[in-house]
Design a protein around this motif. Structure first.
Motif: not given
Length: 172
Positions: A8-10, A119-121, A168-171
């Protein structure tokens, strides 16, 4: 619950970035392929999802499950150490997911992710494993991103204990 939260968050992050399609999704430490099955079932906009796990029994289980669910055309499988994944042919935008950060003692898997990759961790506290983080801030600090797009935590419960699941989702 945490895998559905991830999907969902991605999806929300990609919408905010105005990305309607990603080329490749790598799922490191994929185990039975739960993340890839959720993404495939929800028609996640990608050409291919690659499950990476060093244990051949988990790759075999993932292959069997993806075939049974009819996802063999989108879900691929790679029996290898996540620290050895070669991203040379990755085209952006692509996504690397690791929900098994607690179980990976080395961090080459993170350092090898190409710059510009989403990146999704996920990680957790109260874990008896290679890594455990006491706060979301410490988890995010251990995996520096060019840009953090989302970070939060969920309180969950195993049969043994309550714990916090960090994401955490980031670049990169």
């Amino acid at each position: 619950i945490s895998k559905l939260w991830l999907w969902k968050k991605l999806s929300d992050v990609l919408a905010k970035l105005d990305i309607d399609h990603v080329n490749t999704v790598y799922v490191l430490g994929s185990w039975t392929g739960t993340v890839s099955m959720i993404l495939a079932a929800e028609d996640f906009p990608t050409d291919v999802i690659i499950n990476v796990d060093q244990d051949p029994k988990w790759i075999a289980a993932s292959k069997k499950l993806s075939k049974r669910m009819g996802f063999q055309d989108i879900v691929r499988h790679q029996a290898s150490d996540a620290n050895q994944v070669d991203y040379d042919q990755i085209e952006q935008p692509s996504v690397v997911i690791n929900t098994s950060t607690n179980d990976m003692a080395e961090r080459d898997w993170f350092d090898n992710i190409p710059s510009g990759t989403i990146v999704v961790l996920q990680g957790r506290d109260a874990a008896e494993s290679a890594h455990s983080w006491d706060t979301l801030d410490n988890f995010v600090r251990d995996y520096p991103m060019q840009q953090v797009l989302f970070q939060s935590q969920l309180t969950l419960e195993d049969p043994e204990t309550e714990y916090h699941r960090y994401m955490v989702i980031g670049i990169r």
